[in-house]
Scaffold this active site. Structure first.
Site, PDB file in Angstrom:
ATOM      1  N   SER A  65      36.443  -2.716   3.238  1.00 48.23           N
ATOM      2  CA  SER A  65      35.489  -2.645   2.122  1.00 48.23           C
ATOM      3  C   SER A  65      34.336  -1.668   2.323  1.00 48.23           C
ATOM      4  O   SER A  65      33.581  -1.429   1.374  1.00 48.23           O
ATOM      5  CB  SER A  65      34.914  -4.033   1.845  1.00 48.23           C
ATOM      6  OG  SER A  65      35.847  -4.776   1.121  1.00 48.23           O
ATOM      7  N   LYS A  68      34.182   1.048  -0.111  1.00 46.93           N
ATOM      8  CA  LYS A  68      33.636   0.835  -1.467  1.00 46.93           C
ATOM      9  C   LYS A  68      32.345   1.623  -1.689  1.00 46.93           C
ATOM     10  O   LYS A  68      31.987   1.920  -2.832  1.00 46.93           O
ATOM     11  CB  LYS A  68      33.443  -0.667  -1.717  1.00 46.93           C
ATOM     12  CG  LYS A  68      34.799  -1.391  -1.801  1.00 46.93           C
ATOM     13  CD  LYS A  68      34.697  -2.904  -1.853  1.00 46.93           C
ATOM     14  CE  LYS A  68      36.095  -3.494  -2.018  1.00 46.93           C
ATOM     15  NZ  LYS A  68      36.312  -4.809  -1.511  1.00 46.93           N
ATOM     16  N   TYR A 190      43.499   1.712  -4.492  1.00 50.87           N
ATOM     17  CA  TYR A 190      42.453   0.849  -3.911  1.00 50.87           C
ATOM     18  C   TYR A 190      42.807   0.499  -2.456  1.00 50.87           C
ATOM     19  O   TYR A 190      41.980   0.632  -1.550  1.00 50.87           O
ATOM     20  CB  TYR A 190      42.309  -0.422  -4.768  1.00 50.87           C
ATOM     21  CG  TYR A 190      41.526  -1.524  -4.089  1.00 50.87           C
ATOM     22  CD1 TYR A 190      40.133  -1.525  -4.094  1.00 50.87           C
ATOM     23  CD2 TYR A 190      42.179  -2.564  -3.414  1.00 50.87           C
ATOM     24  CE1 TYR A 190      39.417  -2.514  -3.445  1.00 50.87           C
ATOM     25  CE2 TYR A 190      41.463  -3.555  -2.762  1.00 50.87           C
ATOM     26  CZ  TYR A 190      40.087  -3.523  -2.789  1.00 50.87           C
ATOM     27  OH  TYR A 190      39.379  -4.507  -2.127  1.00 50.87           O
ATOM     28  N   TYR A 242      28.793  -9.610   0.148  1.00 53.12           N
ATOM     29  CA  TYR A 242      29.351 -10.644  -0.748  1.00 53.12           C
ATOM     30  C   TYR A 242      28.433 -11.860  -0.827  1.00 53.12           C
ATOM     31  O   TYR A 242      27.245 -11.702  -1.056  1.00 53.12           O
ATOM     32  CB  TYR A 242      30.779 -11.040  -0.309  1.00 53.12           C
ATOM     33  CG  TYR A 242      31.516  -9.896   0.305  1.00 53.12           C
ATOM     34  CD1 TYR A 242      31.889  -8.818  -0.486  1.00 53.12           C
ATOM     35  CD2 TYR A 242      31.791  -9.847   1.658  1.00 53.12           C
ATOM     36  CE1 TYR A 242      32.530  -7.721   0.073  1.00 53.12           C
ATOM     37  CE2 TYR A 242      32.437  -8.756   2.222  1.00 53.12           C
ATOM     38  CZ  TYR A 242      32.802  -7.708   1.425  1.00 53.12           C
ATOM     39  OH  TYR A 242      33.415  -6.637   1.987  1.00 53.12           O
ATOM     40  N   VAL A 260      36.540  -6.214   6.179  1.00 48.00           N
ATOM     41  CA  VAL A 260      37.288  -7.229   6.931  1.00 48.00           C
ATOM     42  C   VAL A 260      38.024  -6.667   8.156  1.00 48.00           C
ATOM     43  O   VAL A 260      38.619  -7.422   8.910  1.00 48.00           O
ATOM     44  CB  VAL A 260      38.282  -8.048   6.055  1.00 48.00           C
ATOM     45  CG1 VAL A 260      37.562  -8.947   5.079  1.00 48.00           C
ATOM     46  CG2 VAL A 260      39.280  -7.138   5.364  1.00 48.00           C
TER      47      VAL A 260
HETATM   48  N1  GLN Z   1      41.163  -4.526   1.297  1.00 45.69           N
HETATM   49  C1  GLN Z   1      40.474  -5.759   1.445  1.00 45.69           C
HETATM   50  C2  GLN Z   1      40.767  -6.675   0.264  1.00 45.69           C
HETATM   51  O1  GLN Z   1      40.900  -6.221  -0.822  1.00 45.69           O
HETATM   52  C3  GLN Z   1      39.000  -5.492   1.537  1.00 45.69           C
HETATM   53  C4  GLN Z   1      38.171  -6.750   1.667  1.00 45.69           C
HETATM   54  C5  GLN Z   1      36.968  -6.605   2.542  1.00 45.69           C
HETATM   55  O2  GLN Z   1      36.891  -5.758   3.430  1.00 45.69           O
HETATM   56  N2  GLN Z   1      36.037  -7.505   2.360  1.00 45.69           N
HETATM   57  O3  GLN Z   1      40.877  -7.844   0.382  1.00 45.69           O
END
Ligand code: GLN
Length: 306
Positions: A65, A68, A190, A242, A260
């Site tokens: 993430s 992003k 994505y 988050y 993650v």
């Molecule tokens: N690619 C992961 C997902 O979509 C990214 C989530 C994350 O890093 N929090 O679940």
């Protein structure tokens, strides 16, 4: 007097050892479960070019993430404030892959750093760019000045094969008219962006461009005014972790973003960017050691934005 970042970081890693075995790496993306959970890397890069490294700072891992932030930067440069009609800028207070809020808010994701928001941002990139995969790659390569950065097709495929929740999110967005491209194409792009492999050194270099928010941002064909960079940093502060964004702000006091894969990047505006990597996560999907190290770091250096 110059702060001795190297010595402070080395001592913090020793002090944090009691927490080193807490948590476990993400396994809902099978390829991430194969990563050695005991890896630990840190890299701090200052705006004047000094670098401080610890442990596995130069080993590449899946940024997940953290990507992003890069995709938001591109989307903002392409659409400007029009983007905010399709994605909000409020903390969600719920898990990064939650579906509930998206349903009762009629397909407008709370912010670009939860999965729903980042899936809309991926759609924006697909709509505007001729070759979005190579544009994204070149942008990140130019941000950290490292041509060896690349996607991991293995991680991307592994996520797609089990990405049922993201697929549900994408179909809900499509139902509400908030995706212009085919669900399959958006999810593929994505997951590819999330799969990008970078080291702490690469990440801390790349995020210097956000730390230097008083300068115009011009990298790899992406141009942003200082005011837009300020807004990206504000969203990192309020939404980067988050449903733990408040906690990160409370403990660390810097804008940042987690993934993650176990990575965290934080910036101290006009001063430095710091990246940590430790794959063991808490139940919110954030790196336990990464958060602890950064909390202790801003406490011991008295360097936080608050
Ligand atoms: N690619 C992961 C997902 O979509 C990214 C989530 C994350 O890093 N929090 O679940």
């Amino acid at each position: 007097m110059q702060t001795n970042y190297q010595e402070i970081l080395e001592n913090i890693v020793i002090e944090m050892q009691p927490f080193a075995k807490e948590g476990k790496q993400a396994d809902y993306i099978p390829a991430l479960a194969k990563v050695d959970p005991d890896k630990l890397g840190i890299c701090l890069t200052t705006v004047s070019g000094e670098t401080y490294k610890i442990g596995d700072a130069d080993e590449k891992f899946s940024i997940q993430s953290i990507s992003k932030v890069f995709s938001l930067a591109i989307a903002l440069s392409l659409e400007g404030k029009e983007l905010w009609k399709r994605v909000g800028k409020e903390p969600s207070g719920s898990a990064f892959n939650s579906l509930v809020q998206l349903e009762y808010e009629h397909g407008i994701p709370r912010n670009p750093f939860i999965n729903a928001g980042a899936i809309v941002v991926a759609d924006v990139l697909l709509t505007h760019l001729k070759d979005p995969k190579s544009f994204f790659l070149q942008f990140v390569r130019s941000l950290c000045d490292n041509q060896s950065i690349d996607y991991s097709p293995e991680v991307a495929e592994s996520e797609l094969a089990c990405g049922y929740l993201n697929a549900s999110i994408a179909y809900l967005l499509k139902y509400h008219g908030n995706l212009q491209n085919e669900v399959k194409d958006v999810l593929e792009f994505y997951s590819l962006m999330c799969s990008m492999m970078m080291s702490c050194t690469d990440l801390s270099r790349a995020f210097l461009a956000f730390a230097e928010s008083n300068k115009p941002f011009c990298h790899g064909g992406v141009e942003l005014t200082p005011s837009r960079v300020k807004r990206i940093n504000a969203i990192m502060q309020t939404c980067g972790f988050y449903d733990e964004a408040g906690e990160f702000s409370f403990l660390v006091g810097l804008p940042g973003k987690s993934g993650v894969g176990g990575g965290i990047v934080a910036i101290y505006p006009s001063k430095y960017a710091i990246a940590t990597w430790s794959p063991r996560l808490n139940n919110k999907g954030n790196s336990i050691m990464g958060m602890k190290i950064l909390e202790e770091f801003t406490t011991q250096t008295s360097e936080s934005i608050f």
